[in-house]
Scaffold this active site. Structure first.
Site, short mmCIF file in Angstrom:
data_model
loop_
_atom_site.label_atom_id
_atom_site.label_comp_id
_atom_site.label_asym_id
_atom_site.label_seq_id
_atom_site.Cartn_x
_atom_site.Cartn_y
_atom_site.Cartn_z
N CYS A 1 -66.73 -63.11 -52.21
CA CYS A 1 -65.65 -62.63 -53.03
C CYS A 1 -66.03 -61.93 -54.34
CB CYS A 1 -64.84 -63.87 -53.39
SG CYS A 1 -63.15 -63.71 -53.09
N GLU B 1 -62.98 -54.16 -53.05
CA GLU B 1 -63.93 -54.28 -51.95
C GLU B 1 -63.30 -54.98 -50.75
OE1 GLU B 1 -66.26 -56.90 -54.76
OE2 GLU B 1 -66.97 -57.64 -52.84
#
Ligand code: SAH
Length: 339
Positions: free
Chosen positions: A325, A79
């Site tokens: 994250c 991502e």
């Protein structure tokens, strides 16, 4: 360019094809869509991926932040985030699929490390986003880069350094090292090695604690390297590059954000050419740790400022779309498992 020139020469093609490929790839194009002779194309595609990184899904936050799920050629997912500021757009990239550092507050490390990303896969995240946002090599939609997505950049040292040479290369997307920040949990030998690479980026270290004992509670890497060794490596980085360094400090309730911690942090850093980025912990549902209040965060900041330590409290962006994250990938993988 050197690698492409060699490949083109080996294929017996004219040298200008290397430049053509370089420009096409840097624009984020698939090899198959670049108009080169068929034998060269087939030769390349028998060895290399046509499209190493593809945007699988895009999520747009109310504040304009975009989050991307990237699909790699082997089916793995990483991502990234694009944050829009007045001065430009900052993209956060991943350097590994997962992570093996085991920090207690982080979603990227929940299932360990799957594999390292190649230099092309790290660069590919930026080229794909620049293209998707309507940018090109002259009018770039990605102007700044932070290596703060999934993974520990210095646990994938060679590929990360190669990526940095590619992303800063003239004729490519050409992002200046000064506009790049690399964040490490503090791998001391690699920090020192990196100081000699001649890449003057913003070195950022995840500190998150003021004593080794407390740091070991949330960051397993603290069993290997002491805070004093990290500070020495930072000083060496400054000596070699003249660049001040940055510490990340996530404020975790009941863990690291009392006044005594702020005073100890100030004492540790006073007089050093550094800056502290405070961030209120982004709570991760799989983790127990809680964020501190905004009021406490400002109080912590106030102590650092009074003691003359340069510091800022970072705004949280994109929290409505799983900005922290590893959160998005974790959610995607769990949705995929349950469907
Ligand atoms: N592995 C590198 C870079 C990736 S993480 C490193 O450790 O620095 C980027 C930053 O986000 C690091 O400072 C990391 O400690 C921090 N971070 C991870 N999870 C977080 C969370 N849930 N809330 C706040 N910060 C977090």
């Amino acid at each position: 360019m050197e690698e492409l020139s060699r490949l083109v020469a080996e294929a017996g093609e004219k040298p200008f094809r290397a430049r053509q490929l370089f420009e096409g790839l840097m624009q984020g194009k698939a090899v198959s869509s670049i108009p080169i002779p068929a034998p060269l194309k087939e030769g390349l595609l028998s060895v290399y991926e046509d499209e190493p990184v593809r945007i699988l899904e895009t999520f747009v936050s109310r504040d304009g932040t975009k989050k991307f799920l990237f699909l790699l050629a082997d089916g793995n997912i990483v991502e990234g985030v694009l944050m829009k500021y007045k001065y430009g757009n900052t993209q956060c990239v991943s350097t590994q699929v997962g992570c093996r550092m085991g920090c207690k507050f982080c979603a990227s490390t929940l299932n360990g490390r799957v594999r390292d990303l190649t230099a092309g896969e790290i660069l590919g995240q930026i080229l794909a986003v620049n293209r998707a946002e309507g940018g090109n090599l002259k009018d770039r939609r990605v102007t700044n880069v932070v290596l703060m997505g999934s993974g520990e950049p210095f646990d994938n040292y060679e590929n990360v350094v190669k990526f940095l040479r590619l992303v800063t290369a003239e004729g490519g997307i050409h992002i200046s090292a000064r506009n790049i920040s690399l964040s490490t949990c503090g791998l001391v030998p690699e920090m020192k090695k990196f100081a000699a690479e001649g890449i003057p980026l913003n070195l950022t270290v995840s500190l998150h604690a003021v004593t080794d004992e407390e740091r070991r509670r949330t960051m397993p890497i603290a069993n290997k390297y002491k805070i004093a060794e990290i500070l020495d490596a930072c000083a060496y980085y400054f000596e070699r590059t003249g660049r001040r360094y940055i510490f990340e400090y996530s404020l975790i309730e009941g863990e690291n954000c009392d006044e005594k911690h702020a005073l100890a942090l100030a004492a540790l850093l006073q007089g050093r050419p550094c800056h502290v980025n405070l961030i209120r912990l982004n709570e991760v549902k799989e983790r127990e740790l809680k964020s501190t209040s905004e009021k406490e965060a400002y109080r912590f900041l106030g102590v650092l400022e009074r003691k003359g330590v340069s510091a800022t409290l970072r705004r949280s962006m994109g929290s409505d779309i799983g900005g922290a994250c590893g959160q998005l990938r974790a959610r995607y993988l769990s949705d995929r498992r349950s469907s």
